[in-house]
Each structure stands twice: as structure tokens, then as C-alpha cells.
Design a protein around this motif. Structure first.
Motif, PDB file in Angstrom:
ATOM      1  N   GLY A  36       0.789  -1.229   0.000  1.00 25.57           N
ATOM      2  CA  GLY A  36       0.000   0.000   0.000  1.00 25.57           C
ATOM      3  C   GLY A  36       0.823   1.282   0.000  1.00 25.57           C
ATOM      4  N   SER A  37       2.139   1.164  -0.084  1.00 29.02           N
ATOM      5  CA  SER A  37       2.942   2.388  -0.048  1.00 29.02           C
ATOM      6  C   SER A  37       3.639   2.621  -1.387  1.00 29.02           C
ATOM      7  N   THR A  38       4.212   3.797  -1.520  1.00 28.53           N
ATOM      8  CA  THR A  38       4.929   4.153  -2.742  1.00 28.53           C
ATOM      9  C   THR A  38       6.404   4.345  -2.434  1.00 28.53           C
ATOM     10  N   LEU A  39       7.227   3.582  -3.150  1.00 27.62           N
ATOM     11  CA  LEU A  39       8.676   3.696  -2.994  1.00 27.62           C
ATOM     12  C   LEU A  39       9.239   4.415  -4.208  1.00 27.62           C
ATOM     13  N   GLY A  40       9.982   5.467  -3.976  1.00 24.94           N
ATOM     14  CA  GLY A  40      10.642   6.161  -5.075  1.00 24.94           C
ATOM     15  C   GLY A  40      12.052   5.619  -5.226  1.00 24.94           C
ATOM     16  N   ILE A  41      12.448   5.320  -6.459  1.00 26.50           N
ATOM     17  CA  ILE A  41      13.850   4.964  -6.701  1.00 26.50           C
ATOM     18  C   ILE A  41      14.470   6.097  -7.515  1.00 26.50           C
ATOM     19  N   VAL A  42      15.492   6.729  -6.951  1.00 27.60           N
ATOM     20  CA  VAL A  42      16.133   7.859  -7.648  1.00 27.60           C
ATOM     21  C   VAL A  42      17.610   7.561  -7.893  1.00 27.60           C
ATOM     22  N   VAL A 224       5.142  12.317  -4.254  1.00 28.56           N
ATOM     23  CA  VAL A 224       4.308  11.112  -4.347  1.00 28.56           C
ATOM     24  C   VAL A 224       4.740   9.913  -3.515  1.00 28.56           C
ATOM     25  N   CYS A 225       5.935   9.955  -2.921  1.00 33.19           N
ATOM     26  CA  CYS A 225       6.439   8.718  -2.312  1.00 33.19           C
ATOM     27  C   CYS A 225       6.421   8.733  -0.787  1.00 33.19           C
ATOM     28  N   ASP A 226       6.318   7.534  -0.209  1.00 32.63           N
ATOM     29  CA  ASP A 226       6.423   7.373   1.248  1.00 32.63           C
ATOM     30  C   ASP A 226       7.867   7.053   1.630  1.00 32.63           C
ATOM     31  N   HIS A 227       8.499   6.210   0.819  1.00 32.23           N
ATOM     32  CA  HIS A 227       9.884   5.822   1.070  1.00 32.23           C
ATOM     33  C   HIS A 227      10.710   6.129  -0.159  1.00 32.23           C
ATOM     34  N   VAL A 228      12.014   6.214   0.045  1.00 26.75           N
ATOM     35  CA  VAL A 228      12.881   6.468  -1.104  1.00 26.75           C
ATOM     36  C   VAL A 228      14.126   5.599  -1.021  1.00 26.75           C
ATOM     37  N   LEU A 229      14.560   5.154  -2.212  1.00 27.66           N
ATOM     38  CA  LEU A 229      15.800   4.404  -2.353  1.00 27.66           C
ATOM     39  C   LEU A 229      16.668   5.200  -3.316  1.00 27.66           C
ATOM     40  N   VAL A 230      17.854   5.593  -2.848  1.00 30.89           N
ATOM     41  CA  VAL A 230      18.762   6.340  -3.713  1.00 30.89           C
ATOM     42  C   VAL A 230      19.797   5.366  -4.259  1.00 30.89           C
ATOM     43  N   MET A 239      18.531   4.809   1.911  1.00 33.49           N
ATOM     44  CA  MET A 239      17.092   4.531   1.838  1.00 33.49           C
ATOM     45  C   MET A 239      16.431   4.884   3.160  1.00 33.49           C
ATOM     46  N   GLY A 240      15.155   5.152   3.085  1.00 34.70           N
ATOM     47  CA  GLY A 240      14.434   5.474   4.302  1.00 34.70           C
ATOM     48  C   GLY A 240      13.126   6.148   3.972  1.00 34.70           C
ATOM     49  N   GLU A 241      12.451   6.609   5.033  1.00 34.52           N
ATOM     50  CA  GLU A 241      11.212   7.328   4.805  1.00 34.52           C
ATOM     51  C   GLU A 241      11.525   8.669   4.140  1.00 34.52           C
ATOM     52  N   VAL A 242      10.628   9.109   3.269  1.00 34.29           N
ATOM     53  CA  VAL A 242      10.866  10.352   2.541  1.00 34.29           C
ATOM     54  C   VAL A 242      11.116  11.512   3.511  1.00 34.29           C
TER      55      VAL A 242
END
Ligand SMILES: Nc1ncnc2c1ncn2[C@@H]1O[C@H](COP(=O)(O)OP(=O)(O)O)[C@@H](O)[C@H]1O
Ligand SMILES: [Mg+2]
Length: 355
Positions: A36-42, A224-230, A239-242
Motif C-alpha cells: 500500500g505504499s509508494t517507494l521512489g527509486i532515484v 508522491v512517495c512514502d519511502h525512497v531508495l537512492v 534509503m528510508g522514509e521520505v
């Protein structure tokens, strides 16, 4: 609150075997996607974002690429060893993907409506009428005007933003558990980008799909994201919560990416705050892959690659400057606070999340 990981990627290694040598496109990548969450990969171009999504989708067939190590647990089950047929079933029904340039993934000689109906019929065994009804509803859900007439048009007759909405409608036709969006807004103008982001957000809330959102912009991640992975050079660097990453970015690369987000009305050259270029994959630095571009590098950085340090609360960072903070977090046992020792007085936000 109990959170479930719909996807767990563990030590993923995806290499391309070329005549000229091996390209380690993804090398030892770990991350999770919560249900149910959105992970951003940047990450900059070439860091392995698209290859990661192709590996998850099982779409490396036909390339020289192969998952050589690691696991991709979908709903707790490793899907890497599955047969091509089983992967296709998952791809159609449970994990869907939308691409940067929808024109290349839409069939140019089939009418738009027919293409959506085909997906619905293929995966849900619906009759033509049912499929048409569902297709029209999905298109309406994406906010497209004049859906009925668009149904009989070919993809080239639509605008870029319209095509992207059609792709989203097709991706959602099967109520996927995971939607992977690989730079879905990059080719669109800013207003349309905002509309597409808003659309994805609404659909996520409505359908409950978990989303992996790939982008080279941390600005989009914030929206748009809850978490992010760089990612940097085939690996995760932070990585972690936005909210944690924006408040307390631990990796110098992440800080550089944050500094390059254009402020309203301001023009910023791409990544002007991070000088230099991504290293050639064939000549990777021995230590930290970012060290040659890093303003804060210490001697150790060029000698040994740092592990992914755990800073508590799901925040992880692959940087020697975090070594002390990670040790403090370990000894305090709960990851509630720590000091990176970088003079910046950072504290990890914690955010009340347990791992
Ligand atoms: N089909 C392919 N054959 C060989 N190398 C590839 C292929 N696709 C990607 N790569 C290589 O894998 C690395 C990561 O690429 P990619 O995942 O597309 O980066 P990103 O999406 O982050 O821009 C790059 O070095 C790229 O050249
Ligand atoms: Mg890409």
C-alpha cells in the motif's frame, strides 16, 4: 501498526554479458516495498533503476542480462527461479509496469480501446462487451475526456499525456498488487506531469496498489512517495522514509541531489551541485563508488567500500561518515537517535517505525 512487505529484494545482482565484458548493472541491491505504499527509486542515468524493474518484471529475456544472484520475494515467494510462463502470469496479473515513452509500448497499428480490451480479456477472460465496459470505465477513471471517441483512435492520434493515461489504465486493468512506473512523467510537460502524479496518487488510494516510482528527480519523490531508495552505480546508497531523507539526508550524494532540486522560479542546471560524472562501469573505483566526486571523502573512502549502515527507523546509508552514528544506534538498541559525527549535528528522525 503491522506492515507487510509485498516485495523484498535481497542482494539482487543483474549482469549483462557482452562480448566486450560484463556490465554489472545492479550489484547487491536490497530494498523492500511495503504493501500500500509508494517507494521512489532515484539516481542518475545509468545507476541501474530500469534494470532493477526489468529484473522484477522478469523482462530480461531477449537481452544478454541475467539475474546472477539474489532473491526477489513477491508476497513472500522468490520469483527469480520461476518458469517463463509463471513469470508471465505474475506480470500480467499481479505486477504491472508503465514506461517512460508509452508510444513504444503501445501497438501503433491497433486502436487504443482494442488494446485495453485485449489486456482485460487476456487476464480476466471477460466477454467483449464486459471488456469494453471495463475499459471505458478505466479510461474515465484516469480523467480522460471524450473517452468514447478516443476508443477508436490509434495511439499516434493521442497526445503524450493521453498516451500515458492509457498506459496507466492498461496497467490497472488487472488490479495489480504492484505497479512499477519507470520515469512515467519525464517526457511530459510540467502541467501534465503534475496531473499524472495526481492521477497515480488517486488510483493508489482507490485500488490500494503498491507503487515503485522510478525517477531521476527527488522533487517528484517528495510529492508522491512514502519511502525512497537512492541508487548510485548499481547499488543502494541511502534509503528510508521520505520525510527522514529530506530532513536528514545522510549520504553526500543524496545531499547533492537535494541541492539540485529547482526552487520555484529558479533555473538549476542538472546536478550542478555534484561535479563530475558517473564512473564508467568498466573502471569502477575500488572503494566507495561515489568517492571520486565526493566533497566529504576521507582516506578510507577510496580504499574500502562502505557497507549499508543501519541508522534506525528504516534509514540506511552506505557511507563511512555514518559508521559512528550506526554504532551509536546499535548500542542504544532502538535507533531513536544518533550523531553522525560529521559536524552537521544530524539526528536520525526515527519516525516511530520499528524494524
Ligand atoms: N540491454 C542492455 N544491454 C547491456 N547493458 C545494459 C542494457 N540495459 C542496461 N544496460 C546497462 O546497465 C546499466 C544500468 O542501466 P539502467 O538500469 O537502464 O539505468 P537507469 O535506468 O538508472 O538510467 C547501464 O550501465 C546500462 O548501460
Ligand atoms: Mg532508466
Amino acid at each position: 501498526m503491522e506492515t507487510k512487505n509485498i516485495l523484498e529484494v535481497k542482494n539482487l545482482c543483474t549482469y549483462f554479458f557482452m562480448d566486450s565484458g560484463v556490465v554489472k548493472a545492479v550489484d547487491g541491491l536490497d530494498f523492500v516495498l511495503e504493501e500500500g505504499s509508494t517507494l521512489g527509486i532515484v539516481g542518475e542515468s545509468g545507476s541501474g533503476k530500469s534494470v532493477t524493474s526489468l529484473a522484477i518484471m522478469g523482462l530480461l529475456k531477449g537481452t544478454t542480462g541475467k539475474v546472477v544472484e539474489g532473491e526477489i520475494l513477491f508476497d513472500g515467494r522468490d520469483i527469480v527461479p520461476l518458469s517463463e510462463e509463471e513469470r508471465r502470469r505474475i506480470r500480467g496479473n499481479e505486477i504491472a509496469m508503465i514506461f517512460q515513452e508509452p508510444m513504444t509500448s503501445l501497438n501503433p497499428v491497433i486502436k487504443t480501446g482494442e488494446q485495453i480490451m485485449e489486456v482485460i480479456r487476456l487476464h480476466q477472460g471477460a466477454s467483449r462487451e464486459e471488456a469494453k465496459e471495463r475499459a471505458i470505465q478505466l479510461l474515465k477513471d484516469t480523467g480522460l475526456p471524450r473517452v468514447e471517441s478516443m476508443f477508436d483512435e490509434y495511439p499516434f492520434q493521442l497526445s503524450g499525456g493521453q498516451r500515458q493515461r492509457v498506459m496507466i489504465a492498461m496497467a490497472l486493468a488487472c488490479n495489480p498488487k504492484i505497479l512499477i512506473a519507470d520515469e512515467p512523467t519525464t517526457a511530459l510537460d510540467v502541467t501534465i506531469q503534475a496531473q499524472i502524479l495526481d492521477l497515480m496518487q488517486r488510483l493508489k488510494d482507490k485500488v490500494g496498489t503498491s507503487i515503485i516510482f522510478i525517477t531521476h528527480s527527488l522533487g517528484v519523490v517528495a510529492e508522491v512517495c512514502d519511502h525512497v531508495l537512492v541508487m548510485y552505480c548499481s547499488r543502494s546508497v541511502e534509503m528510508g522514509e521520505v520525510k527522514t531523507i529530506f530532513k536528514n539526508p545522510a549520504h553526500p550524494y543524496t545531499r547533492g541531489l537535494l541541492a539540485s532540486i529547482p526552487k520555484l522560479g529558479e533555473h538549476v542546471e542538472a546536478l550542478e551541485s555534484i561535479p563530475g560524472n558517473v564512473p564508467n562501469p568498466k573502471f569502477m573505483p575500488k572503494g566507495c563508488k561515489f568517492a571520486p566526486r565526493c566533497k566529504e571523502a576521507i582516506e578510507k573512502c577510496s580504499q574500502m567500500e562502505p557497507p549499508l549502515f543501519d541508522l534506525g527507523g528504516g534509514h540506511k546509508c552506505r557511507c563511512w561518515l555514518c559508521e559512528k552514528e550506526a554504532a551509536d544506534v546499535r548500542s542504544s538498541g532502538d535507533g531513536a537517535h544518533g550523531d553522525c559525527g560529521d559536524g552537521g549535528g544530524r539526528t536520525s528522525a526515527g519516525g516511530g517505525v520499528n524494524e
